[in-house]
Design a protein around this motif. Structure first.
Motif: not given
Length: 111
Positions: A51-52, A67-73, A58-61
């Motif tokens: 999540x972080x 990849x993180x969204x997929x891993x969260x799921x 999102x803040x930087x780019x």
């Protein structure tokens, strides 16, 4: 990693590691409630990490880290499965043995 002014014994240089390290992350016999706590805490920590990472992206780019969204799921599915496994197990019924190894491979990014 090296502190030239005041090197501490606890500091280890990269060259002291082999290219692959195998470490024991969790090892032991637990009550079902302890096992649930250990495993769900680990999974929740991984969800928090991603999540972080996603928020930073999102803040930087201006876009989320897919990849993180997929891993969260994936981790949320694992957490749900773990909760279901431990849902109806009483601590007096059994114990749970967990043996979790991790492999860390060091890769040189300069090549």
């Amino acid at each position: 990693m090296r502190n030239t002014n005041n090197q501490h014994d606890s500091e280890v240089e990269f060259s002291n590691y082999s290219s692959l390290e195998n470490l024991t992350l969790i090892k032991g016999t637990f009550t079902p409630s302890e096992a649930k706590e250990v495993l769900v805490s680990l999974i929740s920590s991984k969800i928090s990490f991603h999540n972080k990472k996603n928020l930073r992206s999102y803040e930087l780019n201006g876009k989320e880290n897919q990849e993180s969204k997929n891993r969260i799921k994936e981790f949320k599915k694992i957490r749900s499965k773990l909760l279901k496994i431990f849902e109806n197990i009483d601590d007096s019924e059994m114990s749970i043995k967990i043996d979790s190894q991790i492999s860390i491979e060091f890769q040189d990014n300069s090549e």
